[in-house]
Design a protein around this motif. Sequence first.
Motif, PDB file in Angstrom:
ATOM      1  N   LEU A  67       0.819  -1.213   0.000  1.00 51.58           N
ATOM      2  CA  LEU A  67       0.000   0.000   0.000  1.00 51.58           C
ATOM      3  C   LEU A  67       0.853   1.264   0.000  1.00 51.58           C
ATOM      4  CD1 LEU A  67      -2.778   1.424   0.341  1.00 51.58           C
ATOM      5  CD2 LEU A  67      -2.384   1.293   2.826  1.00 51.58           C
ATOM      6  N   PRO A  68       0.680   2.150  -0.991  1.00 46.20           N
ATOM      7  CA  PRO A  68       1.299   3.477  -0.918  1.00 46.20           C
ATOM      8  C   PRO A  68       0.488   4.327   0.068  1.00 46.20           C
ATOM      9  CG  PRO A  68       0.668   2.870  -3.185  1.00 46.20           C
ATOM     10  CD  PRO A  68      -0.046   1.958  -2.249  1.00 46.20           C
ATOM     11  N   PHE A  69       1.122   4.779   1.161  1.00 45.43           N
ATOM     12  CA  PHE A  69       0.361   5.450   2.211  1.00 45.43           C
ATOM     13  C   PHE A  69       1.266   6.387   2.996  1.00 45.43           C
ATOM     14  CE2 PHE A  69      -1.944   5.146   6.462  1.00 45.43           C
ATOM     15  CZ  PHE A  69      -3.021   5.919   6.057  1.00 45.43           C
ATOM     16  N   MET A  70       0.811   7.611   3.187  1.00 50.06           N
ATOM     17  CA  MET A  70       1.504   8.604   3.995  1.00 50.06           C
ATOM     18  C   MET A  70       2.964   8.774   3.572  1.00 50.06           C
ATOM     19  SD  MET A  70      -0.213   7.933   7.775  1.00 50.06           S
ATOM     20  CE  MET A  70       0.521   9.420   8.495  1.00 50.06           C
ATOM     21  N   GLY A  71       3.165   8.820   2.254  1.00 46.73           N
ATOM     22  CA  GLY A  71       4.482   9.116   1.716  1.00 46.73           C
ATOM     23  C   GLY A  71       5.434   7.946   1.632  1.00 46.73           C
ATOM     24  N   THR A  72       4.944   6.732   1.896  1.00 46.02           N
ATOM     25  CA  THR A  72       5.810   5.561   1.806  1.00 46.02           C
ATOM     26  C   THR A  72       4.974   4.373   1.334  1.00 46.02           C
ATOM     27  OG1 THR A  72       7.448   4.243   3.027  1.00 46.02           O
ATOM     28  CG2 THR A  72       5.466   4.917   4.239  1.00 46.02           C
ATOM     29  N   VAL A  73       5.563   3.180   1.324  1.00 43.10           N
ATOM     30  CA  VAL A  73       4.867   1.976   0.874  1.00 43.10           C
ATOM     31  C   VAL A  73       5.090   0.888   1.917  1.00 43.10           C
ATOM     32  CG1 VAL A  73       4.673   0.219  -0.933  1.00 43.10           C
ATOM     33  CG2 VAL A  73       5.204   2.587  -1.549  1.00 43.10           C
ATOM     34  N   THR A  74       4.049   0.126   2.210  1.00 42.02           N
ATOM     35  CA  THR A  74       4.152  -0.903   3.240  1.00 42.02           C
ATOM     36  C   THR A  74       5.295  -1.878   2.966  1.00 42.02           C
ATOM     37  OG1 THR A  74       2.470  -2.172   2.055  1.00 42.02           O
ATOM     38  CG2 THR A  74       1.733  -0.836   3.916  1.00 42.02           C
ATOM     39  N   ALA A  75       5.859  -2.408   4.063  1.00 50.30           N
ATOM     40  CA  ALA A  75       7.000  -3.316   3.953  1.00 50.30           C
ATOM     41  C   ALA A  75       6.614  -4.640   3.308  1.00 50.30           C
ATOM     42  CB  ALA A  75       7.605  -3.552   5.338  1.00 50.30           C
ATOM     43  N   ASP A  76       5.404  -5.123   3.578  1.00 51.67           N
ATOM     44  CA  ASP A  76       4.943  -6.380   2.982  1.00 51.67           C
ATOM     45  C   ASP A  76       4.279  -6.131   1.645  1.00 51.67           C
ATOM     46  OD1 ASP A  76       5.498  -8.772   4.533  1.00 51.67           O
ATOM     47  OD2 ASP A  76       4.314  -7.847   6.122  1.00 51.67           O
ATOM     48  N   ASP A  77       4.752  -6.851   0.615  1.00 53.21           N
ATOM     49  CA  ASP A  77       4.043  -6.849  -0.660  1.00 53.21           C
ATOM     50  C   ASP A  77       3.081  -8.034  -0.663  1.00 53.21           C
ATOM     51  OD1 ASP A  77       5.536  -9.153  -1.256  1.00 53.21           O
ATOM     52  OD2 ASP A  77       6.937  -8.084  -2.570  1.00 53.21           O
ATOM     53  N   PHE A  78       2.465  -8.297  -1.792  1.00 51.52           N
ATOM     54  CA  PHE A  78       1.449  -9.338  -1.822  1.00 51.52           C
ATOM     55  C   PHE A  78       2.037 -10.737  -1.667  1.00 51.52           C
ATOM     56  CE2 PHE A  78      -1.328  -5.991  -3.241  1.00 51.52           C
ATOM     57  CZ  PHE A  78      -2.570  -6.379  -2.751  1.00 51.52           C
ATOM     58  N   PHE A  79       3.295 -10.942  -2.059  1.00 53.09           N
ATOM     59  CA  PHE A  79       3.879 -12.262  -1.824  1.00 53.09           C
ATOM     60  C   PHE A  79       4.243 -12.452  -0.363  1.00 53.09           C
ATOM     61  CE2 PHE A  79       7.790 -14.877  -1.421  1.00 53.09           C
ATOM     62  CZ  PHE A  79       7.159 -16.103  -1.542  1.00 53.09           C
ATOM     63  N   THR A  80       5.018 -11.540   0.198  1.00 53.91           N
ATOM     64  CA  THR A  80       5.459 -11.740   1.581  1.00 53.91           C
ATOM     65  C   THR A  80       4.278 -11.711   2.548  1.00 53.91           C
ATOM     66  OG1 THR A  80       5.921  -9.382   1.968  1.00 53.91           O
ATOM     67  CG2 THR A  80       7.709 -10.740   1.073  1.00 53.91           C
ATOM     68  N   GLY A  81       3.302 -10.852   2.286  1.00 52.16           N
ATOM     69  CA  GLY A  81       2.154 -10.760   3.180  1.00 52.16           C
ATOM     70  C   GLY A  81       1.270 -11.993   3.137  1.00 52.16           C
ATOM     71  N   THR A  82       0.965 -12.491   1.928  1.00 53.56           N
ATOM     72  CA  THR A  82       0.124 -13.685   1.845  1.00 53.56           C
ATOM     73  C   THR A  82       0.879 -14.917   2.312  1.00 53.56           C
ATOM     74  OG1 THR A  82       0.697 -13.940  -0.506  1.00 53.56           O
ATOM     75  CG2 THR A  82      -1.374 -12.808   0.012  1.00 53.56           C
ATOM     76  N   ALA A  83       2.183 -14.968   2.079  1.00 55.51           N
ATOM     77  CA  ALA A  83       2.978 -16.096   2.571  1.00 55.51           C
ATOM     78  C   ALA A  83       2.954 -16.137   4.096  1.00 55.51           C
ATOM     79  CB  ALA A  83       4.412 -15.992   2.057  1.00 55.51           C
ATOM     80  N   ALA A  84       3.095 -14.975   4.728  1.00 58.50           N
ATOM     81  CA  ALA A  84       3.011 -14.910   6.185  1.00 58.50           C
ATOM     82  C   ALA A  84       1.644 -15.369   6.660  1.00 58.50           C
ATOM     83  CB  ALA A  84       3.301 -13.491   6.662  1.00 58.50           C
TER      84      ALA A  84
END
Length: 464
Positions: free
Chosen positions: A64-81
């Motif tokens: 997620l692009p949010f508050m001037g940055t992008v979340t550390a987890d992308d869709f691969f790392t987040g769904t894998a977790a």
Amino acid sequence: MTTIIRGGTVVNADRAFRADVLCYGDKIVAVGESLDAPASAKVIDAGGQYVMPGGIDTHTHMNLPFMGTVTADDFFTGTAAGLAGGTTTIMDFVIPAPRQSLLEAYHTWRGWAAKSAGDYTFHVAVTWWDDSVHAEMGTLVRQHGVNSFKHFMAYKNAIMANDETLIKSFTRALELGALPTVHAENGELVFQLQQDLLKKGMRGADAHPLSRPPAVEAEAANRAIAIANVLNTPVYIVHVSCAEALEAIARARANGQRVYGEALAGHLVIDDSVYQSADAAYAAGHVMSPPFRGKRHQEALWHGLQSGNLQTTATDHCTFCAEQKAAGREDFTKIPNGCGGVEERMAVIWDAGVNTGRLTPSEFVRVTSTNAAQIFNMYPRKGVIASGADADIVVWDPEGRRTISAASQFARGGFNVFEGRTVRGVPSTTVAAGNVVFHRGELMAEEGAGRYVERPAFSAATAR
């Protein structure tokens, strides 16, 4: 590929019973005692364990692009977790920028999500309004399987939807057979309180919960529910964090209104003392909206799950590393809002819910999977162990233990709001689309293996 899960107790939302579960390809094909399986079948021993539908996290933000940055987890790392924690399907959010085409944003998110290891589907946010938004909502429902639209009542000067947008979007959702969802916080009040706190010299993370007190959430929840009532549309309130917002939901439901509520795992077990830490990075790591609340609110949320006034559990998984959170070191309003949890949700809720007697195993399945599948029209493909359902299954070891730590998590971000919590009850094996993707601590997630889940409209005959 044939897989058979033997010797476990199947737990669905309505009952628990001893049975084997036979999967062929990505589907469950039989559930029963002493099932026959080909000699070539992969056998999973579930003796002494529960066999439950894979978890559905109704609220995540990957890439997620949010508050001037992008979340550390992308869709691969987040769904894998998520798979490591027993969650096989996530519901993420397409969030168009103001004046951006909803379809353009949707296709951008679909591109990012192509690397998902587990199944995924989308809510689409309505952040502005004109005739093109009206038309594109129809296209999303009819052609892309989107049946829920998100409305942020917070984040002024960014993605906040005003009352006019709420009314027009709710009306359109009703026409299309889609479900409006809302982030309930009064954005005007939040903005004013933030400015007042900054003027008083309160610039640290301890000011964050003061800028978003329960009354701010309750007002917005009541307003969204009132608008939905006048328009005769159902409404779903995300991340309910306080007793006052829950009371608004319970009151409306008692009056026959179709209102649904979601609780976050973090809000169920973490209190607002985290913001008083002398460690600024630790306090900032817990900054999310709505914030963590006092202990009385946690007990109220459990009562909401027990009574059925809250139907789903989620995480609002939105991870940022310490360097990203440090952007708000001198101004709490610049701390990127978000915490993790997609990996821990099910174990935390089992430990704090089932192990304490607050929930039965079937009620646990209801609030972690089945209700979400039913509310968002994925049932019985998701949310049940039954012939014909997706082979998304978690084998649950009720005596397994794990001490949660950022050092051992699969998610990115280097921080964990559940740090140090020891839970009893963990997934031993996760099966997604018929494939073993996690087993006894080993993660075997594959990039791109996740499937996009289309969700039909609730009343397609009325769509136009």
